[in-house]
Design an enzyme around this catalytic site. Structure first.
Site, PDB file in Angstrom:
ATOM      1  N   TYR A   1      41.576  24.384  41.115  1.00 20.77           N
ATOM      2  CA  TYR A   1      41.731  24.556  42.562  1.00 20.77           C
ATOM      3  C   TYR A   1      42.104  25.987  42.933  1.00 20.77           C
ATOM      4  O   TYR A   1      42.358  26.836  42.091  1.00 20.77           O
ATOM      5  CB  TYR A   1      42.686  23.537  43.172  1.00 20.77           C
ATOM      6  N   GLU A   2      42.060  26.257  44.254  1.00 22.15           N
ATOM      7  CA  GLU A   2      42.225  27.609  44.806  1.00 22.15           C
ATOM      8  C   GLU A   2      41.165  28.574  44.287  1.00 22.15           C
ATOM      9  O   GLU A   2      41.445  29.758  44.051  1.00 22.15           O
ATOM     10  CB  GLU A   2      43.632  28.145  44.534  1.00 22.15           C
ATOM     11  N   GLY A   3      39.975  28.074  44.086  1.00 21.31           N
ATOM     12  CA  GLY A   3      38.898  28.888  43.521  1.00 21.31           C
ATOM     13  C   GLY A   3      38.925  28.749  42.018  1.00 21.31           C
ATOM     14  O   GLY A   3      39.883  29.182  41.364  1.00 21.31           O
TER      15      GLY A   3
END
Length: 612
Positions: free
Chosen positions: A442-444
């Site tokens: 997550y978060e890229g």
């Protein structure tokens, strides 16, 4: 229950000796603060995490978040702790005191957050998202938004999220389809967001969603995306949660880790009554959201560090207690030979020192990036501010991807040290390994972080970010190359630095020649190479400080001194960790460099079978 383990000594060393946290009090923003207060705040965070948060970590994992009758609930133990956490002011330590934060340096906030992440990663997600969402409002929102929302969010009375991902648009934000239709001074939103951490819960009465959406008639792609403030309940004239705003949770994900953190599907405007207010200017949503994304990426890298640090110390404690096998010295098979604790076995010691070296390198990397954030925002000299802003931009994707990849590897080794027990829920390393895996996604995803580093950060301002970093690296090398003890270690860093330069030039050449496929093919090994070099350099800085504390001598003399003096043992063990990193982990740079320079395009050329 197994005790909470956190290396307060190493954190203090990095904060006060290497990063010189106290010097930040010379800046106007922190002029009324002092190092003693910082130490007290860190101690308070540690005590709270140890005494109240860690004891509910396993219970939180067992109970998990629940979705019933359209509502989400978190474990009661977490709700109870949330009230204590909020009362102690830990939601927004580094945010503006004007709006309810503590206003302390980002560096200190990072250290305190590490403690809470180590104690219970699933809990710490909600405050992380709340302060990020509030900071977007503070930076880009209208004055009325700040007056209405900021203090309640920074103090934890209300919570926040970030709503980007959609079913058809994972990491491809250009594919966002959520619609916004103008309706007076606000907009009506319609769409679905998925994988929204803390998208719904019962920690707070109000949840504030920054939502990416496309205004009718806006340009295609990311240039047509705007950002909207969408509360779960529209505040009434008293500023309290009022009318339900047609934001419903369609369900939560059932995950391998962070089970107490609700990962939600949110439906906006199913009944045509979801109202949102534009944040900033139209079609600037991606620009604004990147502020929160970059802040979150640094904190996700911190999750990798925090969980890895906890896993290492759990493994160390287990190895010091677990009796298994006989000594290799003398005649171990003689009748009556005494069994040894497993920390006596060479392979276990290899794993333990490897974990220690990796964790300490990651801590230095993330803390130095946080310090650059402080200087970028608060230093009086514009050139210094710009230099540190560039430094934090360069290192953020490295912190996120390297920190979470290496953090997961450390938890793997911690399980290995435990043997079969590490695979069982009886010991916490099993949960730590499950919890941290999401951080590389997550978060890229970490692949996207590598693309950001290679495709954007290296090329910004004609390579200024990398050139400045390289100059600082060469300054360190020049200053310590002649060190009587550390000189040979520095020579290893020189070799790795040269490989960093060579591979950077190769990647830059590919980009300039339009060969993006090859540049991006090797971007992940390049990021890992960069992370190893960065950690090695920071660890060598620590080695210089440790050698100064130990005084004249060499490793043999320092070992004798450490055996007689507990204070010196910390510095001697620090040198051992640096030596291990240089000889055992830094050589990975050579392998990464060989891959990057190989010109191997087999992954691009492979056809792969078409599966039914």
């Amino acid at each position: 229950m197994v005790d909470f383990r956190f290396d307060t000594r190493d954190a203090a060393f990095v904060l006060f000796e290497q990063m010189r946290l106290g010097e930040l009090c010379e800046l106007d923003a922190f002029r009324d603060q002092d190092a003693e207060t910082y130490q007290s705040m860190f101690d308070a965070a540690h005590d709270l995490a140890k005494e109240q948060l860690w004891p509910i970590n396993a219970e939180s994992d067992r109970l998990g978040a629940r979705f019933e009758a359209g509502k989400v609930s978190v474990p009661e133990c977490q709700r109870k702790f949330y009230r204590t956490f909020v009362e102690n002011g830990f939601v927004a330590m580094s945010n503006s005191a004007e709006w309810g934060g503590m206003g302390v340096p980002e560096l200190l906030g990072t250290a305190c957050t590490e403690v809470f992440q180590a104690a219970c990663m699933s809990f710490a997600l909600t405050p992380m998202l709340t302060r990020g969402a509030a900071h977007i409002i503070e930076s880009h929102g209208a004055d009325w938004m700040k007056q209405l929302y900021l203090e309640k969010m920074y103090t934890g009375e209300w919570a926040g999220t970030m709503c980007l991902t959609e079913p058809q648009a994972g990491s491809d934000l250009a594919a966002v389809k959520t619609k916004a239709k103008r309706d007076g001074d606000s907009f009506l939103l319609e769409g679905t967001k998925t994988f929204i951490s803390s998208g719904d819960h019962d920690f707070t009465k109000q949840i504030v969603h920054p939502v990416l959406a496309r205004i009718e008639g806006a340009p295609a792609g990311i240039k047509g995306i705007s950002l909207f403030l969408v509360p779960k309940y529209v505040p009434d004239e008293k500023g309290e949660p009022g009318t339900f705003n047609d934001v419903t949770c369609g369900g939560i994900e059932h995950k391998m880790g962070i089970k107490a953190s609700p990962t939600c599907t949110l439906n906006f405007g199913e009944n045509g009554a979801c109202r949102g207010w534009l944040i900033g200017q139209e079609n600037m949503g991606i620009v604004y959201m990147f502020q929160m994304m970059n802040e979150a990426r640094l904190e996700v890298g911190l999750q990798g560090l925090a969980v890895a640090g906890e896993a290492y110390l759990q493994a160390l404690a287990y190895a010091q207690e677990r009796v298994q096998g006989l000594s290799l010295k003398g005649a171990p098979r003689e009748p009556g030979a005494k069994a040894q604790t497993i920390i006596c076995h060479p392979d276990v010691r290899r794993m333990l020192l490897g974990m220690k070296a990796q964790v300490e390198g990651m801590r230095a990397l993330i803390y130095t990036t946080a310090r650059s954030v402080d200087l970028a925002h608060h230093h009086p000299d514009e050139a210094t501010r710009r230099r540190h802003d560039r430094r934090s931009q360069l290192l953020t994707p490295v912190c996120k991807a390297y920190g979470t990849d290496m953090g997961f590897r450390v938890t793997e080794d911690a399980i290995q040290v435990h043997g079969g027990y590490g695979f069982c829920q009886e010991y916490p390393v099993e949960q730590l390994c499950r919890d941290i895996k999401i951080a590389s996604i997550y978060e890229g995803t970490n692949g996207i972080q590598a693309l950001d580093l290679v495709g954007r950060k290296l090329m910004l301002e004609d390579g200024a970010l990398f050139k400045e970093y390289l100059a600082d690296l060469e300054t360190l090398i020049a200053a310590q190359s002649g060190h009587a003890v550390l000189g040979p270690w520095v020579a290893r860093l020189v070799q790795a630095k040269d490989q960093l330069v060579t591979t950077t030039l190769r990647v830059a050449k590919a980009l300039k020649e339009g060969d993006q496929h090859y540049a991006f093919l090797v971007s992940t090994p390049y990021l890992r190479l960069f992370g190893d070099v960065a950690c090695a350099a920071l660890l060598l800085e620590q080695a210089v400080l440790a050698a100064e504390k130990l005084g004249a001598g060499d490793m043999a003399a320092w070992k004798l001194a450490a055996e007689a003096d507990a204070a010196k043992r910390f510095y001697y063990d620090k040198l051992c960790a640096v030596q291990f990193f240089v000889h055992n982990l830094l050589p990975r740079v050579g392998a990464y460099a060989e891959t990057i320079l190989s010109e191997d395009r087999s992954a691009l050329d492979a056809t792969f079978p078409q599966l039914a």
